[in-house]
Enzyme design. Structure first.
Site, PDB file in Angstrom:
ATOM      1  N   ARG A  74      -9.196   6.580   4.781  1.00 21.31           N
ATOM      2  CA  ARG A  74      -8.686   5.478   3.956  1.00 21.31           C
ATOM      3  C   ARG A  74      -8.557   5.899   2.485  1.00 21.31           C
ATOM      4  NH1 ARG A  74     -13.099   1.418   5.320  1.00 21.31           N
ATOM      5  NH2 ARG A  74     -12.132   0.053   3.799  1.00 21.31           N
ATOM      6  N   ARG A  95       0.823  -1.212   0.000  1.00 23.10           N
ATOM      7  CA  ARG A  95       0.000   0.000   0.000  1.00 23.10           C
ATOM      8  C   ARG A  95       0.854   1.258   0.000  1.00 23.10           C
ATOM      9  NH1 ARG A  95      -4.742  -2.517   2.579  1.00 23.10           N
ATOM     10  NH2 ARG A  95      -6.499  -1.112   2.659  1.00 23.10           N
ATOM     11  N   ARG A 109     -21.669  -1.930   2.638  1.00 21.03           N
ATOM     12  CA  ARG A 109     -20.916  -3.197   2.667  1.00 21.03           C
ATOM     13  C   ARG A 109     -21.143  -3.973   3.959  1.00 21.03           C
ATOM     14  NH1 ARG A 109     -14.612  -3.623   1.200  1.00 21.03           N
ATOM     15  NH2 ARG A 109     -14.215  -2.374   3.055  1.00 21.03           N
ATOM     16  N   ARG A 138     -17.947  -3.589   8.978  1.00 21.03           N
ATOM     17  CA  ARG A 138     -16.622  -3.316   9.542  1.00 21.03           C
ATOM     18  C   ARG A 138     -16.611  -1.979  10.275  1.00 21.03           C
ATOM     19  NH1 ARG A 138     -12.268  -4.414   4.830  1.00 21.03           N
ATOM     20  NH2 ARG A 138     -11.442  -2.504   5.729  1.00 21.03           N
TER      21      ARG A 138
HETATM   22  P1  AMP Z   1      -8.427  -3.647   4.141  1.00 26.76           P
HETATM   23  O1  AMP Z   1      -9.165  -4.824   4.699  1.00 26.76           O
HETATM   24  O2  AMP Z   1      -7.451  -4.017   3.045  1.00 26.76           O
HETATM   25  O3  AMP Z   1      -9.321  -2.511   3.767  1.00 26.76           O
HETATM   26  O4  AMP Z   1      -7.494  -3.118   5.332  1.00 26.76           O
HETATM   27  C1  AMP Z   1      -8.077  -2.639   6.526  1.00 26.76           C
HETATM   28  C2  AMP Z   1      -7.066  -1.814   7.288  1.00 26.76           C
HETATM   29  O5  AMP Z   1      -5.937  -2.623   7.668  1.00 26.76           O
HETATM   30  C3  AMP Z   1      -6.458  -0.644   6.528  1.00 26.76           C
HETATM   31  O6  AMP Z   1      -7.308   0.488   6.529  1.00 26.76           O
HETATM   32  C4  AMP Z   1      -5.186  -0.408   7.338  1.00 26.76           C
HETATM   33  O7  AMP Z   1      -5.466   0.188   8.592  1.00 26.76           O
HETATM   34  C5  AMP Z   1      -4.734  -1.845   7.631  1.00 26.76           C
HETATM   35  N1  AMP Z   1      -3.899  -2.342   6.538  1.00 26.76           N
HETATM   36  C6  AMP Z   1      -4.202  -3.369   5.692  1.00 26.76           C
HETATM   37  N2  AMP Z   1      -3.204  -3.559   4.813  1.00 26.76           N
HETATM   38  C7  AMP Z   1      -2.249  -2.643   5.103  1.00 26.76           C
HETATM   39  C8  AMP Z   1      -0.988  -2.324   4.534  1.00 26.76           C
HETATM   40  N3  AMP Z   1      -0.513  -2.979   3.477  1.00 26.76           N
HETATM   41  N4  AMP Z   1      -0.274  -1.315   5.105  1.00 26.76           N
HETATM   42  C9  AMP Z   1      -0.736  -0.657   6.175  1.00 26.76           C
HETATM   43  N5  AMP Z   1      -1.925  -0.888   6.745  1.00 26.76           N
HETATM   44  C10 AMP Z   1      -2.684  -1.869   6.220  1.00 26.76           C
END
Ligand code: AMP
Length: 217
Positions: A172, A89, A128, A161
């Site tokens: 985000r 990311r 969602r 979530r």
């Molecule tokens: P997601 O399920 O991919 O939307 O991820 C949920 C949350 O997990 C994100 O908003 C971040 O807080 C954390 N997160 C997930 N992947 C990463 C990453 N590669 N780097 C940093 N934080 C992450």
């Protein structure tokens, strides 16, 4: 070999596509978001460090995230391919992966990106619902489960979530545009990047991605 990264803003369809693609191609679905949420639910040291950051929509520090992914990709089930969802990311994460991948014989060879305008993302995230057990995603209007509140795939109870609220989502999305979108240029140069229209109906999008993957298998 399918060593794949899925990219796109929150709500672009990464999770939805990841679940079916991973099943169909028999490769592990590695979602860093799911790994953080699991660590948070189990109150591990990592979970306690990540909780406030994840719930407010921020990014977990690179060193913690890179370590987590390195350990996960080293496991034997990734020897025949993997599907990374939500990592990298940031540019430092992509650089770390570019170093770790070849070191452990798991170099990335395909980057699949979903483009999606922000107005569509907002309405997708607001409606969602997710299954915390298997990671499947639904939408209260556009992608309803067969039985309200119950996961079609595993029978788990669907939840919203904590970070799918308007404030966290704004953070985000902001992080995505500032920190993650620049990765598209990074991968464009490597010739690995394939972009799709994330507003396409999920079944059709699945077929398009599956065709690409079959050609690279
Ligand atoms: P997601 O399920 O991919 O939307 O991820 C949920 C949350 O997990 C994100 O908003 C971040 O807080 C954390 N997160 C997930 N992947 C990463 C990453 N590669 N780097 C940093 N934080 C992450």
């Amino acid at each position: 070999m399918l060593n794949i990264i899925l990219m796109g803003p929150p709500g672009a369809g990464k999770g939805t596509q990841a679940v079916t693609i991973a099943d169909e191609f028999g490769i592990p679905h590695i979602s860093t978001g799911d790994m953080f949420r699991e660590a948070m639910a189990n109150k591990t040291e990592l979970g306690l460090k990540a909780k406030a950051i994840v719930e407010s929509g921020g990014l977990v520090p690179d060193d913690l995230t890179i370590e987590l992914v390195k350990e996960r990709l080293s496991r034997p089930d990734c020897a025949n391919g993997y599907l990374l969802d939500g990592f990298p990311r940031t540019i430092p994460q992509a650089e770390a992966l570019a170093k770790i991948g070849p070191e452990i014989d798991r170099a990335v060879n395909l980057v699949v990106n979903f483009d999606c305008p922000s107005d569509v993302l907002v309405s997708r995230i607001a409606g969602r619902r997710v299954c915390p057990k298997c990671g499947a995603s639904y939408h209260i209007v556009n992608m309803k489960p067969k039985v309200e509140g119950v996961c079609d795939r595993c029978g788990g109870d669907l939840i919203q979530r904590k970070d799918d609220n308007a404030d966290s989502f704004k953070v985000r999305l902001d992080n995505y545009y500032k920190q993650t979108q620049p990765l598209l240029d990074y991968y464009q140069g490597s010739g690995l990047l394939h972009s799709f229209d994330g507003t396409t109906n999920p079944k059709l999008l699945h077929d398009q991605v599956a065709d690409l993957l079959k050609a690279h298998r």
